[in-house]
Design an enzyme around this catalytic site. Structure first.
Site, PDB file in Angstrom:
ATOM      1  N   ARG A  89       0.835  -1.418   0.124  1.00 16.01           N
ATOM      2  CA  ARG A  89       0.033  -0.227   0.132  1.00 16.01           C
ATOM      3  C   ARG A  89       0.868   1.351   0.363  1.00 16.01           C
ATOM      4  O   ARG A  89       1.913   1.434   1.231  1.00 16.01           O
ATOM      5  CB  ARG A  89      -1.222   0.230   1.398  1.00 16.01           C
ATOM      6  CG  ARG A  89      -1.525   1.030   1.321  1.00 16.01           C
ATOM      7  CD  ARG A  89      -2.349   1.104   2.679  1.00 16.01           C
ATOM      8  NE  ARG A  89      -3.579   2.299   2.890  1.00 16.01           N
ATOM      9  CZ  ARG A  89      -2.854   3.242   3.492  1.00 16.01           C
ATOM     10  NH1 ARG A  89      -1.573   3.050   5.089  1.00 16.01           N
ATOM     11  NH2 ARG A  89      -3.795   4.173   3.799  1.00 16.01           N
ATOM     12  N   HIS A 133      -2.471  11.275   1.009  1.00 21.18           N
ATOM     13  CA  HIS A 133      -1.863  11.142   2.392  1.00 21.18           C
ATOM     14  C   HIS A 133      -1.070  12.234   3.095  1.00 21.18           C
ATOM     15  O   HIS A 133       0.020  12.181   2.774  1.00 21.18           O
ATOM     16  CB  HIS A 133      -0.713   9.456   1.732  1.00 21.18           C
ATOM     17  CG  HIS A 133      -0.713   8.938   3.330  1.00 21.18           C
ATOM     18  ND1 HIS A 133      -0.504   7.478   4.025  1.00 21.18           N
ATOM     19  CD2 HIS A 133       0.202   9.062   5.052  1.00 21.18           C
ATOM     20  CE1 HIS A 133      -0.973   7.785   5.337  1.00 21.18           C
ATOM     21  NE2 HIS A 133      -0.277   8.142   5.633  1.00 21.18           N
ATOM     22  N   GLU A 178      -6.387   8.859   6.271  1.00 25.32           N
ATOM     23  CA  GLU A 178      -7.008   9.288   7.839  1.00 25.32           C
ATOM     24  C   GLU A 178      -7.504  10.962   7.710  1.00 25.32           C
ATOM     25  O   GLU A 178      -6.128  11.736   8.400  1.00 25.32           O
ATOM     26  CB  GLU A 178      -5.700   9.137   9.072  1.00 25.32           C
ATOM     27  CG  GLU A 178      -5.353   7.844   8.864  1.00 25.32           C
ATOM     28  CD  GLU A 178      -4.198   7.727  10.325  1.00 25.32           C
ATOM     29  OE1 GLU A 178      -3.766   9.308  10.640  1.00 25.32           O
ATOM     30  OE2 GLU A 178      -3.506   6.429  10.448  1.00 25.32           O
ATOM     31  N   ASN A 304      -6.832   2.473  10.587  1.00 27.69           N
ATOM     32  CA  ASN A 304      -5.844   2.577  10.561  1.00 27.69           C
ATOM     33  C   ASN A 304      -5.708   2.029  12.569  1.00 27.69           C
ATOM     34  O   ASN A 304      -6.963   3.068  12.548  1.00 27.69           O
ATOM     35  CB  ASN A 304      -5.237   3.529  10.298  1.00 27.69           C
ATOM     36  CG  ASN A 304      -4.744   3.859   9.010  1.00 27.69           C
ATOM     37  OD1 ASN A 304      -5.227   2.531   7.984  1.00 27.69           O
ATOM     38  ND2 ASN A 304      -4.041   4.370   8.613  1.00 27.69           N
ATOM     39  N   TYR A 306      -3.870   1.730  17.019  1.00 25.03           N
ATOM     40  CA  TYR A 306      -2.547   1.963  16.978  1.00 25.03           C
ATOM     41  C   TYR A 306      -3.689   1.725  18.290  1.00 25.03           C
ATOM     42  O   TYR A 306      -1.829   1.382  18.973  1.00 25.03           O
ATOM     43  CB  TYR A 306      -1.940   3.216  16.467  1.00 25.03           C
ATOM     44  CG  TYR A 306      -1.831   3.462  14.964  1.00 25.03           C
ATOM     45  CD1 TYR A 306      -0.015   2.608  15.067  1.00 25.03           C
ATOM     46  CD2 TYR A 306      -2.285   3.850  14.320  1.00 25.03           C
ATOM     47  CE1 TYR A 306       0.439   2.982  13.885  1.00 25.03           C
ATOM     48  CE2 TYR A 306      -1.332   3.694  12.457  1.00 25.03           C
ATOM     49  CZ  TYR A 306      -0.623   3.599  12.736  1.00 25.03           C
ATOM     50  OH  TYR A 306       0.362   3.269  11.559  1.00 25.03           O
ATOM     51  N   GLU A 372      -3.816  -0.431   8.247  1.00 26.91           N
ATOM     52  CA  GLU A 372      -2.034   0.312   9.088  1.00 26.91           C
ATOM     53  C   GLU A 372      -2.525  -0.342  10.439  1.00 26.91           C
ATOM     54  O   GLU A 372      -3.290  -0.301  10.841  1.00 26.91           O
ATOM     55  CB  GLU A 372      -1.916   2.153   9.089  1.00 26.91           C
ATOM     56  CG  GLU A 372      -1.402   2.201   7.627  1.00 26.91           C
ATOM     57  CD  GLU A 372      -1.222   3.742   8.175  1.00 26.91           C
ATOM     58  OE1 GLU A 372      -0.660   4.474   8.798  1.00 26.91           O
ATOM     59  OE2 GLU A 372      -1.006   4.457   6.802  1.00 26.91           O
ATOM     60  N   TRP A 418       1.797  -0.886   9.797  1.00 30.05           N
ATOM     61  CA  TRP A 418       2.675   0.628   9.272  1.00 30.05           C
ATOM     62  C   TRP A 418       4.230   0.357   9.848  1.00 30.05           C
ATOM     63  O   TRP A 418       4.434   0.165  10.979  1.00 30.05           O
ATOM     64  CB  TRP A 418       1.567   1.205   9.803  1.00 30.05           C
ATOM     65  CG  TRP A 418       2.467   2.472   9.308  1.00 30.05           C
ATOM     66  CD1 TRP A 418       3.405   3.414  10.203  1.00 30.05           C
ATOM     67  CD2 TRP A 418       2.743   3.827   8.540  1.00 30.05           C
ATOM     68  NE1 TRP A 418       4.066   4.783   9.477  1.00 30.05           N
ATOM     69  CE2 TRP A 418       3.204   4.538   8.553  1.00 30.05           C
ATOM     70  CE3 TRP A 418       2.141   3.159   6.989  1.00 30.05           C
ATOM     71  CZ2 TRP A 418       3.706   6.270   7.742  1.00 30.05           C
ATOM     72  CZ3 TRP A 418       2.504   4.485   6.487  1.00 30.05           C
ATOM     73  CH2 TRP A 418       2.883   5.573   6.745  1.00 30.05           C
TER      74      TRP A 418
HETATM   75  S1  NCW Z   1       0.539  10.667  13.033  1.00 28.84           S
HETATM   76  C1  NCW Z   1      -0.180   9.404  12.535  1.00 28.84           C
HETATM   77  N1  NCW Z   1      -0.168   7.966  11.740  1.00 28.84           N
HETATM   78  C2  NCW Z   1       1.394   7.798  11.881  1.00 28.84           C
HETATM   79  C3  NCW Z   1       2.049   7.789  11.076  1.00 28.84           C
HETATM   80  O1  NCW Z   1       2.743   7.669   9.792  1.00 28.84           O
HETATM   81  C4  NCW Z   1       0.683   7.560   9.141  1.00 28.84           C
HETATM   82  O2  NCW Z   1       1.411   8.411   7.830  1.00 28.84           O
HETATM   83  C5  NCW Z   1      -0.277   7.366   9.382  1.00 28.84           C
HETATM   84  O3  NCW Z   1      -1.251   6.872   8.683  1.00 28.84           O
HETATM   85  C6  NCW Z   1       1.293   6.219  11.766  1.00 28.84           C
HETATM   86  O4  NCW Z   1      -0.324   6.215  11.212  1.00 28.84           O
HETATM   87  C7  NCW Z   1      -0.563   7.031  11.292  1.00 28.84           C
HETATM   88  N2  NCW Z   1      -1.332   9.320  13.153  1.00 28.84           N
HETATM   89  C8  NCW Z   1      -2.407   9.744  13.986  1.00 28.84           C
HETATM   90  C9  NCW Z   1      -2.564   9.452  15.073  1.00 28.84           C
HETATM   91  C10 NCW Z   1      -3.711  10.338  15.760  1.00 28.84           C
HETATM   92  C11 NCW Z   1      -2.636  11.024  16.336  1.00 28.84           C
HETATM   93  C12 NCW Z   1      -4.138  11.095  17.569  1.00 28.84           C
HETATM   94  C13 NCW Z   1      -3.016  12.497  18.024  1.00 28.84           C
HETATM   95  C14 NCW Z   1      -4.783  13.693  19.290  1.00 28.84           C
HETATM   96  C15 NCW Z   1      -4.157  15.332  20.122  1.00 28.84           C
END
Ligand code: NCW
Length: 464
Positions: A89, A133, A178, A304, A306, A372, A418
């Site tokens: 991806r 992205h 996202e 996605n 985490y 992810e 990811w």
């Molecule tokens: S930062 C984020 N990510 C990381 C990034 O490397 C990737 O491009 C994104 O698709 C890993 O996966 C995603 N996501 C943001 C998560 C939310 C953070 C919440 C902050 C609240 C203030």
């Protein structure tokens, strides 16, 4: 290999395996890995401008070179072959393909992705293309960016151009990655490009990202009637704490999750979201016909995942401050409980099961894909190896959580780790490493971590 050891062969160790045809992949994004920001007609994106603005990223890091993947893509594809990935991806950089945001298509920009796709297919790896992205052409931001509906219209034209060029070889298309981050971290909290801190701009951006999804889905469908269409959302899992927890979770679920799921899958914004944000906006930027345009049939929903957030309402008055939660800033997100990843995120594999099961209950006919999942940890190279046992443990537990969801009846089609490579982690620059492959930024050498070897075994055997 015995039949019992093969993916999809059924119960092993008391747990169902992955179903037949389950796709194991890995994911990256254009600005995080490509570098070559001035080459072959590419023009700046909002991330070029943001990352070059003093104070915006850790260490002043930029994606100028990143993993130099633009020049090293063939070796990176060979690495994917070594791992045995079924699918890859990647994202397409809008500022390479339509450098001025709208108008002329840059053939050289498209050619890069065309070579990449051919290289994947030559190696038997299925390409999964994401069209956005986060690297919006800066020229469009100069006209208002995602605050304006014209950006959604420009996105659809760009999406159609990419579909036309690659559609004979790519069958799975993801419109957005996202959009919550693009809208609320970019225009509300100001921690991502373009760095705005305006809760109304964030809501306008959210609507125009929804519209961009719908218009692009139509543009792709018009070119490719048989394409598999998807969108990838970072759906948040909230764990309510105490008596005000459920109300906090409801508010955050509205502006974090249902703001996308409602219009995209059900044709309406949630009534409670409109109420919660009524003091900010009357939502008059939603025009007649928009909701019909946004609700397009999709073939798979990308998730996605985490971590989770423990939430309750703030006690007492809340100081106004830039927030990624327009209309829900009365909510308190409690400090996460450890052990934490290097991002400071908690580790809660059951959250993935809960999320997948709840999506399946709400949308029983919609196949799901984990687009992810992975973790940053403070890796070190020791004697030419990276022993990232913590990442293996994280991934193993999340794969098992996905199996639990499958066992509960969820139609989960695949899982993308990811990330393939350590890369530019947005505002955190190169300080966080998510890769299953270590990148030495001084030499651009790639070194598969222990987790890469572990993942290759999982793909080969289906065993965790
Ligand atoms: S930062 C984020 N990510 C990381 C990034 O490397 C990737 O491009 C994104 O698709 C890993 O996966 C995603 N996501 C943001 C998560 C939310 C953070 C919440 C902050 C609240 C203030």
């Amino acid at each position: 290999m015995s039949a019992a050891g093969m993916a999809g062969s059924g119960r092993r160790g008391g747990r169902m395996g992955f179903p037949e045809g389950f796709v194991f992949g890995s994911a990256t994004a254009s600005y995080q890995i490509e570098g070559a920001v001035d080459e072959d007609g590419r023009r700046p994106s909002i991330w070029d401008v943001f990352s070059r603005t003093p104070g915006r990223t850790v260490g002043g890091d930029t994606g100028d070179v990143a993993d130099d993947h633009y020049h090293r893509w063939e070796a990176d594809l060979d690495l994917m072959t070594t791992l045995g990935l079924h699918a890859y991806r990647f994202s397409v950089a809008w500022p390479r393909v339509v450098p001025e945001g709208r108008g002329a298509v840059n053939r050289k920009g498209l050619d890069f992705y065309s070579r990449l796709v051919d290289g994947l297919l030559d190696r038997g790896i299925t390409p999964v293309a994401t069209l956005y992205h986060w690297d919006l052409p800066q020229v469009l931001e100069d006209e208002g960016g995602w605050r304006e509906r014209s950006t959604a219209e420009a996105f659809a034209t760009y999406a159609g151009a990419v579909a036309e060029a690659l559609g004979d070889r790519v069958d799975t298309w993801t419109t957005l990655n996202e959009p919550w981050c693009a809208a609320f971290l970019g225009y509300g909290a100001g921690v991502h490009a373009p760095g705005a801190t305006d809760p109304v701009a964030a809501l306008r951006a959210a609507h125009h990202l929804n519209l961009a999804h719908g218009l692009a889905a139509q543009a792709i469908r018009a070119q490719l009637p048989d394409a598999k269409l998807s969108v990838t959302l970072n759906l948040h899992v909230f764990r309510p704490e105490g008596p005000t927890g459920p109300e906090a979770a409801r508010r955050l679920d509205a502006v974090g999750n249902r703001i996308w799921l409602g219009p995209m899958l059900e044709g309406a914004y949630p009534a409670d979201l409109l109420e919660d944000t009524a003091a900010l906006t009357d939502w008059s930027f939603v025009q007649d016909g928009d909701l019909e345009a946004i609700r397009q049939p999709i073939d798979v929903l990308g998730v996605n995942y985490y971590s989770t957030s423990h939430v309750r309402l703030h006690e007492g008055p809340v100081e106004p401050a830039p927030s990624p939660w327009s209309g829900a800033d009365v909510v308190e997100i409690l400090p996460p409980e450890g052990p934490l990843t290097d991002m400071g995120w908690n580790i809660d594999p059951a959250g993935l099961t809960d999320l997948l099961v709840s999506l399946h209950e709400r949308y029983p006919d919609l196949p799901l894909m984990v687009t992810e999942n992975g973790a940053a940890f403070p890796d070190v190279v020791e004697d030419g190896a990276v022993h990232d046992a913590d990442r293996i443990d994280y991934l193993r537990r999340h794969f098992a959580a996905a199996q639990d969801a499958i066992e509960a009846g969820v139609d989960l089609r695949g899982y993308f780790v990811w990330s393939l490579l350590d890369n530019f982690e947005w505002a955190l620059g190169y300080s966080k490493r998510f890769g299953i492959v270590w990148v030495d930024y001084a030499t651009q050498e790639r070194l598969p971590k222990d987790s890469a070897r572990w993942y290759a075994d999982v793909i080969r055997t289906g065993d965790l």
